[in-house]
Motif scaffolding. Structure first.
Motif, mmCIF file in Angstrom:
data_model
loop_
_atom_site.group_PDB
_atom_site.id
_atom_site.type_symbol
_atom_site.label_atom_id
_atom_site.label_comp_id
_atom_site.label_asym_id
_atom_site.label_seq_id
_atom_site.Cartn_x
_atom_site.Cartn_y
_atom_site.Cartn_z
ATOM 1 N N VAL A 1 -6.989 -1.829 -5.545
ATOM 2 C CA VAL A 1 -6.121 -1.867 -4.276
ATOM 3 C C VAL A 1 -6.527 -4.238 -4.644
ATOM 4 O O VAL A 1 -5.759 -4.032 -4.119
ATOM 5 C CB VAL A 1 -8.174 -1.903 -3.324
ATOM 6 N N ARG B 1 -11.605 7.550 -0.769
ATOM 7 C CA ARG B 1 -9.862 7.078 -1.214
ATOM 8 C C ARG B 1 -9.041 7.990 -2.102
ATOM 9 O O ARG B 1 -10.469 8.266 -3.203
ATOM 10 C CB ARG B 1 -9.422 6.050 -0.508
ATOM 11 N N LEU C 1 0.672 -1.718 -0.178
ATOM 12 C CA LEU C 1 0.039 0.195 0.038
ATOM 13 C C LEU C 1 0.863 1.478 -0.160
ATOM 14 O O LEU C 1 0.432 2.488 -0.656
ATOM 15 C CB LEU C 1 -1.378 0.033 1.094
ATOM 16 N N LEU D 1 -6.417 1.085 5.226
ATOM 17 C CA LEU D 1 -6.433 2.468 4.370
ATOM 18 C C LEU D 1 -6.351 3.591 5.994
ATOM 19 O O LEU D 1 -6.686 2.709 6.659
ATOM 20 C CB LEU D 1 -7.822 2.337 4.116
#
Length: 177
Positions: free
Chosen positions: A31, A127, A23, A49
């Motif tokens: 993702v 996001r 990430l 996240l």
């Protein structure tokens, strides 16, 4: 020799570390690609996240959320597997249960049958995606993968459509504790 509990904890720690590293390398990437690189599930990526980027609610909210999404007008529905990323724009028809399926049919290109009992949770995702804000609702299965996702659409200027964004934020707020 380590105990099974300790070994399990080490495995979970290893998975988390791999997920965090992948990430960090591409925080606004796909993702599923991040998860694949780390050899974890998409749900494990969603879980790490930054605060506020993902809110998971119980699958019992399926009908209420689906009904609400039916009032959003045209949305972008995505089904992402190893073999295809299918994107369909349309309104979400009302659903009905029958023969073990949640059946969706109506005046929309979106239709079919959902194995609703396989939905283990629903995640609101807010996001950055390739440098732009992205808002979606992911219907997740028990294996940690998205059954399908519903996205707030963008206008011609590639900005999130304000009315849908407000509906997304309002729906998400109803489930925040």
């Amino acid at each position: 020799m380590s105990s099974p509990v300790l070994a399990s904890t080490n495995t979970n720690d290893d998975r988390r570390q791999r997920a965090l590293a992948a990430l960090a390398e591409k925080p606004d990437g796909v993702v599923e690609a991040i998860a694949s690189k780390a050899d974890v599930t998409p749900s494990e990526i969603l879980a790490i996240l930054p605060e506020g980027a993902a809110l998971t609610v119980d699958a019992a909210a399926f009908n209420d959320i689906w009904t609400e999404l039916g009032n959003w007008g045209e949305v972008l529905l995505i089904v992402h597997t190893e073999d295809i990323v299918l994107e369909v724009t349309g309104s979400l028809p009302a659903g009905s249960e029958g023969h073990g399926w949640f059946n969706i049919h109506g005046d929309s290109p979106i239709g079919g049958h959902i194995r609703k009992e396989n939905c283990a949770g629903i995640t609101f995702v807010d996001r950055a995606f390739h440098g732009r804000r992205s808002c979606s609702i992911w219907f997740m299965n028990a294996a940690g993968f998205a059954m399908f996702k519903v996205f707030v659409r963008r206008n011609e200027a590639r900005e999130l459509i304000g009315e849908q964004l407000a509906l997304f934020e309002s729906l998400k707020a109803r489930y925040q504790r």
